[in-house]
Design an enzyme around this catalytic site. Structure first.
Site: not given
Length: 266
Positions: A149, A162
């Site tokens: 990501s 995250y």
């Protein structure tokens, strides 16, 4: 379809295992791999969704095996490996696409349970799959692609847990590239930003309703810092993953390919 031109035959007769086959990128990725000539093993916890995707794959003239799998469970991962090899006799590509929705809270308001679960799925789940498929990938001189990501490129306070998990996944990928390289296995990462498709559109619709604006304005705000002033589509992200999975990238390992329309640079 956008981004799929020229991919025909790119994965001809290869067997591709995809984890985290959900309604967004996972489904697009499975379709694109089939269009590129691959047979698929589809893994996710929701078996009904896997069967729907498998039907799409067989409609494209390729084979698809659905295996309900929780990649945090060692026994289920072992079952996935066994069923994959029983069905095809080999595995050429492993794509780790499993995803957990971020808490969207700063660390101060994020539970340790959420952080543990995120790391367990994102990092240790991927490692279980890579370890389990290493013998087969050694035999095929195969490729691993870990879907990471853009979050590792910035420090949004709401995405600390995250980012922690995805940063660990990136470091692990680089270490595994060095560890598995002598066996002929390549390990690379693809780092998307926001991915434009049905799922993100639904989220933007929710945001537009919440803040009394339009999807177009939410999209514009999300894309304003990118060089191309737009968000990458699911097909564009899938194209980057197919490149890393295929022999076109045969000399590339331990690398991270950013797909964010120029919002962040490595």
């Amino acid at each position: 379809m956008a981004g799929s031109e020229g991919s025909s035959g790119l994965l001809k007769d290869k067997v591709v295992v995809i984890s985290g086959v959900g309604p967004a990128l996972g489904t697009t990725l499975a379709r694109r791999c089939a269009e590129a000539g691959a047979d698929l093993v589809l893994a996710a916890r929701t078996v009904e969704r896997l069967d729907d995707v498998a039907e799409q794959i067989t409609g494209l003239g390729r084979r698809a095996l659905s295996v309900g799998t929780d990649i945090t469970d060692e026994a289920q991962v072992n079952n996935l490996i066994e069923e994959s090899l029983n069905a095809y006799g080999k595995v050429d590509v492993l794509i780790n696409n499993a995803f957990r929705v971020p808490s969207m809270k700063p660390f101060a308001n994020t539970s340790f349970e959420h952080i543990r679960e995120t790391i367990e799925l994102t990092v240790l789940g991927a490692l279980r799959l890579i370890q389990g498929f290493t013998p087969a990938l050694t035999e095929s001189k195969g490729s691993v692609v870990n879907v990471n990501s853009m979050v590792v490129r910035h420090s949004d306070p709401k995405q600390g847990a995250y980012k922690m998990a995805k940063s660990a996944l990136l470091a692990m990928s680089q270490s595994l590239a060095s560890e598995l390289g002598p066996q002929g296995i390549r390990v690379n990462s693809v780092l998307p930003g926001y991915i434009w498709g049905g799922t993100l559109q639904g989220y933007f619709q929710h945001q537009a309703g919440k803040y009394g604006t339009t999807v177009e304005e939410i999209y514009k705000a999300a894309a304003v810092n990118s060089d191309l002033k737009r968000l990458p589509t699911e097909d564009e992200v899938a194209s980057a993953i197919l490149f890393m999975a295929s022999d076109l990238s045969s000399g590339i390992t331990g690398q991270a390919l950013d797909v964010n329309c120029g919002e962040f640079k490595a």
